[in-house]
Design an enzyme around this catalytic site. Structure first.
Site, mmCIF file in Angstrom:
data_model
loop_
_atom_site.group_PDB
_atom_site.id
_atom_site.type_symbol
_atom_site.label_atom_id
_atom_site.label_comp_id
_atom_site.label_asym_id
_atom_site.label_seq_id
_atom_site.Cartn_x
_atom_site.Cartn_y
_atom_site.Cartn_z
ATOM 1 C CE LYS A 108 40.386 37.299 37.903
ATOM 2 N NZ LYS A 108 40.498 38.054 39.149
ATOM 3 C CB VAL A 135 32.387 38.293 36.263
ATOM 4 C CG1 VAL A 135 32.350 38.917 34.877
ATOM 5 C CG2 VAL A 135 32.780 36.839 36.172
ATOM 6 N N GLY A 190 48.766 51.754 39.971
ATOM 7 C CA GLY A 190 48.161 50.657 40.719
ATOM 8 C C GLY A 190 47.087 49.917 39.941
ATOM 9 C CD GLU A 193 47.881 41.438 40.340
ATOM 10 O OE1 GLU A 193 48.647 40.695 40.990
ATOM 11 O OE2 GLU A 193 46.742 41.107 39.987
ATOM 12 C CG ASP A 204 41.466 38.907 34.835
ATOM 13 O OD1 ASP A 204 41.328 38.587 36.019
ATOM 14 O OD2 ASP A 204 40.788 39.791 34.280
ATOM 15 C CE LYS A 208 37.843 39.427 35.901
ATOM 16 N NZ LYS A 208 38.570 40.708 35.682
#
Lengths: 428, 428
Positions: A108, A135, A190, A193, A204, A208
């Site tokens: 992305k 996305v 999980g 990160e 992030d 997107k």
């Protein structure tokens, strides 16, 4: 039965998504040959470490990406590099397109930074292009945008696009955890990160949002013109108070088409009946508001290697299935409609304020007069917990532009009032 | 710039959807010419009453459908007849396909009754086919099914597909109205027809379920093999009790792929956090559960002329845009995958029971022993309102097949126990 066409594929990256995509390709070879008369062959896979043990064996691995990007036999490149190395990824994707190969993308960030230039190259080279994995994880938003809204405009896009932040917010909202506690839990499971900064600072989601704006409103926005309120600017107390008012706070992206593109990325109060308020944990939602169709919401897992790889596989088959001729499909995006946005209007929203004031006569009058002076209506005032000689207060005000907000904050601070939070409401 | 291709269209029906579709076609002519090199012309419109005044004038109206269906210049027929006259609609659609015309359909009933035969004709005649207006109003479910899930199976489809019933259920749930009161309100607001029987008895949802099963699971189910629990079998008291338990009762369709196709249509308890529980008023939701992609939910207005016409317009452009050659596009559905289902397994669900018992010693023991004898576990028992010498009781039991349910009901009745409601839970 039409003639079987051989298709040689190059895969860049063999992390969890790349490995899953390869596995789907291998497992569906017979079905795709039967249904689409396509014989898929993975000619090579670019990896950075040739010595690392792999779950899938028997593949032709290379640590030289150019070997695949320059191979004239390879007609499609599947980019599964993801977050690792934006500049390298950009270089690879452009090289593939310039070499006349169709590209199925997952990064992305590269699309958000170089999308306009990349789309031009895709059109010039008449190659296929798939970006559904960039996305919304498994949500087929690119396929929806490509096949719908042909007789109308999309006026607003609302999204929860960052699964990590939504997981954190959900755990804060439901379990009363602090941001840090919820982040830790996300990391254990999980969902976050080790370095979660791109997720929790909103970048992030911003990447997107830019991709969605490009393909839904055919408008290109320079990333430098976006400002983001970090999703990490949130407190469990606000979650609790919002709930008492019939709202949930969500890590939201709002893109609106007015004179120019108006945007908001950050924490936002959403009415509890709204589909975005009930999208929880690691799920994403994308809501499109069209002139004729009205509100359409799409809901699905926002991350995970299987949904992402699955979206890429569908892109791959759709791109290959487009034309029977050797010349592969040209992209359907109407580039002449992509216009640049140079100025971004400001969002004006009703606001939620949490402040702490000294418990003394005249304090409320003080706040009220500051608001009135700035032409702001206080719609509700709720006294919260008392701590020593201080009281927590929640105010709901009418809509305010950013400049006035900072004026008010300055004035309140001068009066020894602590501003704990200022959070907008989503307009319904 | 590629050469402009002239496309002559025949429209069947000029009710609210037909009129809206015509208006979208006329308003977007320039844009479509520019973007797709297609020049759309409405050659004729079939109406039953030539003398009725129309909002759009200047069209070539005819009361003879054959005039359009047999016109070799017309390459696409848009069927906007809807509920009026299933047999006639079937005849028109088959005639158009046999004459080599592509068809964009809106009548779910004709597709549900004759879908398999119709798909065979579509493939034989290599014409285009669009059906997105038949299910889910503005939700582009057909386009999603066509472009996604190529490397995986869809294991379950859950839907709220009937906007009328969902509106009624929402008003019962939120305002405490009775079914009849809520139906009356729906009629006043135009969300229910004067004769709402197809909606409230579940047949409208059944037609849509059959269409969804055909295109999502490539499985054809004979309508006679389906049984439906009417959506009208619902009481405001159950809504209230369900809510106390953390559920909402919804007019649900569930289609599941097991050894054969397993289905349930009727009222169902849905956990309050589920996307189906938060889909309210005249909105629809369709949830697909794929092997790799996991849960994907699509949410939008379930009815209304604008969303429906908009879906048809997208179908029209997608069908026309498929190939550049004069021969129009063949449908992508893989007919060899459509298999018949001859036996339908029974759904087994956990159940909610509301019963009325005499207020005397031994009554609960009585119920408990009836359940135990039939190997059914009572997971919870909640005493509700007392009325004279009778008490209302809500029981939650483990899953039961239909035959055992009727055995239990018979036994309870023998013991003078009144069964007010038996409603399944949606398995999460």
């Amino acid at each position: 039965m039409s003639e079987i066409k051989k298709v040689k594929i190059g895969v860049l990256g063999m992390g969890v998504v790349g490995e899953e995509l390869i596995s789907i390709i291998l497992n569906n070879r017979d079905k795709i040959r039967r249904q689409y008369s396509l014989d898929l062959e993975i000619k090579g896979v670019f990896v950075r470490n040739l010595d690392k043990p792999r779950r899938i064996t028997g593949l032709n691995l290379t640590d030289n990406a150019e070997e695949l990007l320059d191979d004239p036999e390879i007609s499609v490149i599947c980019e599964c590099i993801g977050g690792a190395g934006t500049e390298k990824t950009r270089e690879y994707v452009f090289r593939a397109v310039n070499n006349g190969k169709s590209v199925i993308m997952s990064s992305k960030k590269v699309l958000a930074l170089y999308g306009k230039e990349l789309m031009q190259k895709v059109l010039e080279n008449k190659v296929g292009f798939g970006f559904d994995a960039t996305v919304g994880g498994g949500i087929p938003i690119a396929k929806i945008l490509k096949n719908c809204f042909k007789g109308e405009g999309i006026n607003r896009v609302i999204g929860i696009l960052n699964a990590t932040s939504n997981f954190i917010y959900t755990r804060m909202d439901k379990d009363g955890l602090s941001f840090e506690e919820a982040l830790k839990k996300a990391q254990e499971l999980g969902y976050a990160e080790n370095d979660p900064s791109e997720d929790i600072n909103g970048y992030d989601a911003l990447y997107k949002a830019i991709v969605l704006t490009l393909f839904s409103m055919k408008t290109w926005t320079d990333i430098r013109k976006y400002a983001v309120v970090p999703f990490s600017q949130i407190n469990a107390a606000d979650m609790k108070y919002a709930k008492e008012l019939g709202y949930h706070i969500k890590p939201l992206v709002v893109v609106e088409k007015k004179k120019s593109i108006v945007y908001r990325i950050g924490p936002c109060l959403v009415k509890e009946s709204n589909i975005a308020a009930t999208t929880n944990d690691n799920f994403n939602v994308i809501v499109l508001e069209g002139t004729n169709t009205g509100v359409l919401g799409f809901y699905g897992q926002g991350a995970g290697s299987k949904p992402t790889a699955s979206a890429m596989f569908d892109d791959l088959i759709n791109v290959l299935n487009k034309k029977d001729s050797d010349e592969l499909l040209s992209h359907e995006l109407q580039l002449d409609e992509i216009h640049d946005v140079n100025s971004l209007e400001e969002y004006k929203n009703n606001l939620y304020w949490r402040i702490t004031v000294e418990n003394r006569v005249g304090m409320f009058a003080n706040i009220a007069s500051t608001m009135a002076k700035n032409n702001i209506n206080i719609e509700r005032i709720i006294q919260k917990d008392e701590e020593g000689d201080r009281i927590g207060v929640v105010l709901l005000t009418s809509s305010i532009d950013t400049e006035t907000i900072s004026n008010i904050i300055d004035e309140l601070k001068e009066n020894n009032i602590i501003i704990n939070a200022v959070i907008p409401f989503l307009d319904e």
